[in-house]
Design a protein around this motif. Structure first.
Motif, PDB file in Angstrom:
ATOM      1  N   ARG A   1       4.233   6.605  -0.844  1.00 11.57           N
ATOM      2  CA  ARG A   1       3.128   7.131  -0.035  1.00 11.57           C
ATOM      3  C   ARG A   1       1.819   7.099  -0.825  1.00 11.57           C
ATOM      4  NH1 ARG A   1       2.792  13.085   2.945  1.00 11.57           N
ATOM      5  NH2 ARG A   1       0.691  12.806   3.793  1.00 11.57           N
ATOM      6  N   ASP A   2       1.867   7.513  -2.090  1.00  8.31           N
ATOM      7  CA  ASP A   2       0.671   7.502  -2.925  1.00  8.31           C
ATOM      8  C   ASP A   2       0.136   6.083  -3.096  1.00  8.31           C
ATOM      9  OD1 ASP A   2      -1.188   8.814  -4.909  1.00  8.31           O
ATOM     10  OD2 ASP A   2      -0.169   7.405  -6.241  1.00  8.31           O
ATOM     11  N   LEU A   3       1.041   5.119  -3.306  1.00 11.28           N
ATOM     12  CA  LEU A   3       0.633   3.724  -3.467  1.00 11.28           C
ATOM     13  C   LEU A   3      -0.058   3.215  -2.208  1.00 11.28           C
ATOM     14  CD1 LEU A   3       0.643   1.146  -5.197  1.00 11.28           C
ATOM     15  CD2 LEU A   3       2.931   0.652  -4.279  1.00 11.28           C
ATOM     16  N   ARG A   4       0.513   3.520  -1.052  1.00 10.34           N
ATOM     17  CA  ARG A   4      -0.084   3.070   0.209  1.00 10.34           C
ATOM     18  C   ARG A   4      -1.479   3.657   0.423  1.00 10.34           C
ATOM     19  NH1 ARG A   4       2.301   3.802   5.585  1.00 10.34           N
ATOM     20  NH2 ARG A   4       0.622   2.338   6.071  1.00 10.34           N
ATOM     21  N   GLN A   5      -1.688   4.878  -0.023  1.00 10.50           N
ATOM     22  CA  GLN A   5      -2.992   5.505   0.148  1.00 10.50           C
ATOM     23  C   GLN A   5      -4.062   4.894  -0.749  1.00 10.50           C
ATOM     24  OE1 GLN A   5      -2.004   9.618  -0.583  1.00 10.50           O
ATOM     25  NE2 GLN A   5      -1.528  10.030   1.580  1.00 10.50           N
ATOM     26  N   ARG A   6      -3.629   4.181  -1.803  1.00 12.39           N
ATOM     27  CA  ARG A   6      -4.578   3.648  -2.783  1.00 12.39           C
ATOM     28  C   ARG A   6      -4.894   2.168  -2.599  1.00 12.39           C
ATOM     29  NH1 ARG A   6      -2.369   5.839  -8.487  1.00 12.39           N
ATOM     30  NH2 ARG A   6      -4.414   5.102  -9.201  1.00 12.39           N
ATOM     31  N   VAL A   7      -4.105   1.455  -1.794  1.00 16.46           N
ATOM     32  CA  VAL A   7      -4.335   0.024  -1.596  1.00 16.46           C
ATOM     33  C   VAL A   7      -4.209  -0.303  -0.113  1.00 16.46           C
ATOM     34  CG1 VAL A   7      -3.512  -0.619  -3.910  1.00 16.46           C
ATOM     35  CG2 VAL A   7      -1.885  -0.518  -1.991  1.00 16.46           C
ATOM     36  N   ASN A   8      -4.639  -1.499   0.249  1.00 18.99           N
ATOM     37  CA  ASN A   8      -4.543  -1.950   1.643  1.00 18.99           C
ATOM     38  C   ASN A   8      -3.448  -2.979   1.873  1.00 18.99           C
ATOM     39  OD1 ASN A   8      -6.729  -0.385   2.668  1.00 18.99           O
ATOM     40  ND2 ASN A   8      -8.165  -1.823   1.717  1.00 18.99           N
ATOM     41  N   ILE A   9      -2.927  -3.587   0.799  1.00 25.35           N
ATOM     42  CA  ILE A   9      -1.857  -4.566   0.974  1.00 25.35           C
ATOM     43  C   ILE A   9      -0.633  -3.864   1.559  1.00 25.35           C
ATOM     44  CG2 ILE A   9      -1.046  -4.235  -1.408  1.00 25.35           C
ATOM     45  CD1 ILE A   9      -0.171  -7.170  -1.409  1.00 25.35           C
ATOM     46  N   PRO A  10       0.035  -4.462   2.559  1.00 28.03           N
ATOM     47  CA  PRO A  10       1.251  -3.848   3.103  1.00 28.03           C
ATOM     48  C   PRO A  10       2.315  -3.635   2.025  1.00 28.03           C
ATOM     49  CG  PRO A  10       0.450  -5.561   4.567  1.00 28.03           C
ATOM     50  CD  PRO A  10      -0.374  -5.659   3.328  1.00 28.03           C
ATOM     51  N   ILE A  11       2.946  -2.474   2.062  1.00 25.87           N
ATOM     52  CA  ILE A  11       3.960  -2.083   1.078  1.00 25.87           C
ATOM     53  C   ILE A  11       5.297  -1.900   1.799  1.00 25.87           C
ATOM     54  CG2 ILE A  11       4.649  -0.387  -0.638  1.00 25.87           C
ATOM     55  CD1 ILE A  11       2.132  -1.908  -1.425  1.00 25.87           C
ATOM     56  N   LEU A  12       6.335  -2.585   1.318  1.00 26.47           N
ATOM     57  CA  LEU A  12       7.675  -2.494   1.901  1.00 26.47           C
ATOM     58  C   LEU A  12       8.668  -1.984   0.869  1.00 26.47           C
ATOM     59  CD1 LEU A  12       6.202  -4.543   3.840  1.00 26.47           C
ATOM     60  CD2 LEU A  12       8.435  -5.636   4.153  1.00 26.47           C
ATOM     61  N   PRO A  13       9.707  -1.276   1.305  1.00 28.99           N
ATOM     62  CA  PRO A  13      10.777  -0.878   0.392  1.00 28.99           C
ATOM     63  C   PRO A  13      11.751  -2.037   0.179  1.00 28.99           C
ATOM     64  CG  PRO A  13      11.308  -0.125   2.580  1.00 28.99           C
ATOM     65  CD  PRO A  13       9.962  -0.794   2.679  1.00 28.99           C
ATOM     66  N   ALA A  14      12.686  -1.842  -0.746  1.00 27.42           N
ATOM     67  CA  ALA A  14      13.746  -2.835  -0.915  1.00 27.42           C
ATOM     68  C   ALA A  14      14.655  -2.849   0.309  1.00 27.42           C
ATOM     69  CB  ALA A  14      14.544  -2.550  -2.179  1.00 27.42           C
ATOM     70  N   GLY A  15      14.930  -1.659   0.854  1.00 24.69           N
ATOM     71  CA  GLY A  15      15.806  -1.557   2.006  1.00 24.69           C
ATOM     72  C   GLY A  15      17.279  -1.562   1.656  1.00 24.69           C
ATOM     73  N   ASN A  16      17.597  -1.297   0.377  1.00 28.23           N
ATOM     74  CA  ASN A  16      18.999  -1.329  -0.061  1.00 28.23           C
ATOM     75  C   ASN A  16      19.582   0.051  -0.346  1.00 28.23           C
ATOM     76  OD1 ASN A  16      18.868  -4.140  -0.029  1.00 28.23           O
ATOM     77  ND2 ASN A  16      18.202  -4.242  -2.166  1.00 28.23           N
TER      78      ASN A  16
END
Length: 391
Positions: free
Chosen positions: A231-246
């Motif tokens: 969440r903190d990373l998303r608030q600081r940048v605009n590039i889409p952020i995805l989890p690994a999903g594993n």
């Protein structure tokens, strides 16, 4: 009793001895075990599914053995009772290998689609028959190797590439800059997967650089469970952020990530997340939050089938991953097309495996193939193949 009651279940863990790859500098070359299940009803209808295991040093028997105590609960149960079985078979004691429930659920969906005489993606929604594919690389030697490999992939028709590199921020960014310098003006979409290896500081630094380079998304910079970090990373940048999903795969846990706005898009794999039944719930949660759901899809064809059908069933699934780990791409025109065969469209053909210990060489570069099929006492195709059966 009904012709749709389950009469027999067969499970095979098959490991072909072939060239191995890795996707992080601290990871050994991976042994990829192909776990296959075949469920047969009294009327002779079959459902087939598969899920992979990725392990260091040896093939994996744990998924097949996790299925062993579950199989008696299937016998005599209607193959149509997918939701009932999904709830009934969940462990409320200790966690088990996640692929086990996935394989059962996917095979049941394959079976019911065959019973309905429909392709599975049409039974699930039938939103489209073609989806875009992106190439997914292994870890290569150096930045120039990535530059050259991307040139090959573009020649094969790929319009998007996801990079697996060393999962060391400085080296990964050096590679990203080199590829961008050569291919950045071509319209090629690029993504980086850090395999949950960065700390928060490196994740922010890499995200900022990748955003400047115009990367399409940044995947798995942090461990999946670090929802606050995401969440903190998303608030600081605009590039889409995805989890690994594993690791965050249960619908309830995924909903916690959605509520915390941890990710730009949900990411999951039906062959790990419990099957098509719970993955459909996760996709619905993502859609209700106005998000896309990126489905992982790579590996052996039978393993890919469930995710491909799910992608084709809904509108808000962006594209399919195609693991191009040789110079020969499996989808030259960079699309995946569903054909109108009943069920998943996949069969279990070829030489089945024997129930005997493995005899293998650790040499790299061999090309033997051990394929799963019916029967317990047949042979495996090649002395270096591994097979473990549960009947």
């Amino acid at each position: 009793m009904s012709d749709l009651d389950i009469e027999r279940v067969q499970v095979y863990a098959v490991g072909p001895e072939t060239t191995r790859y890795t996707w992080a500098s601290d990871m050994a070359d991976q042994f990829m075990t192909h776990n296959v299940i075949r469920i047969t009803t009294r009327g002779g209808l079959e459902g087939i599914a598969a899920a992979a295991s990725y392990t260091d040093h040896d093939f994996d028997r744990s998924v097949a053995e996790t299925l062993r105590p579950l199989l008696p609960s299937l016998i005599g149960t209607s193959a149509l009772a997918r939701e009932h079985l999904w709830y009934r078979l969940q462990s409320h004691n200790l966690p088990t290998a996640p692929q086990a429930l996935s394989m059962i659920d996917i095979a049941l969906w394959d079976l019911v689609a065959k019973h309905a005489r429909l392709p599975l993606y049409q039974l699930l929604g039938g939103a489209r028959s073609k989806i875009l594919a992106y190439a997914s690389t292994p870890m290569l030697r150096d930045p120039q190797a990535y530059v050259d490999f991307v040139a090959e992939l573009r020649g094969q028709g790929y319009q998007a590439v996801k990079f697996h590199a060393w999962c060391e921020a400085d080296r990964d960014l050096e590679m990203a800059r080199a590829v961008h310098a050569r291919h950045g003006g071509s319209g090629l979409r690029m993504m980086l997967d850090a395999e949950q290896r960065y700390d928060r500081r490196d994740a922010y630094r890499a995200a900022a650089d990748l955003e400047t380079l115009g990367f399409t998304w940044f995947e798995a910079p942090l461990v999946d469970t670090d929802l606050e970090g995401y969440r903190d990373l998303r608030q600081r940048v605009n590039i889409p952020i995805l989890p690994a999903g594993n690791w965050v795969m249960d619908p309830g846990l995924v909903w916690q990530g959605i509520r915390r706005e941890a990710w730009t898009s949900v990411r999951v794999d039906a062959s790990f997340a419990g099957g098509i039944t719970p993955t459909g719930k996760i996709m619905a949660l993502a859609e209700s939050a106005g998000m896309t759901c990126e489905l992982q899809c790579w590996g052996y064809t039978l393993q890919q089938a469930a995710n491909l059908h799910l992608m084709s069933s809904r509108c808000r699934t962006p594209r399919s991953s195609s693991a191009c780990w040789t110079s020969s791409a499996p989808t030259p025109r960079a699309t995946c097309t569903r054909r109108p065969a009943p069920g998943s469209g996949c069969g279990s053909t070829g030489t089945p495996c024997a129930r005997r210990p493995s005899s293998r060489s650790r040499r790299r570069g061999t090309a033997d193939r051990g394929r799963a099929g019916s029967g317990a006492d047949q042979t495996v195709d090649g002395p270096r193949s591994f097979c473990h059966s549960v009947l």
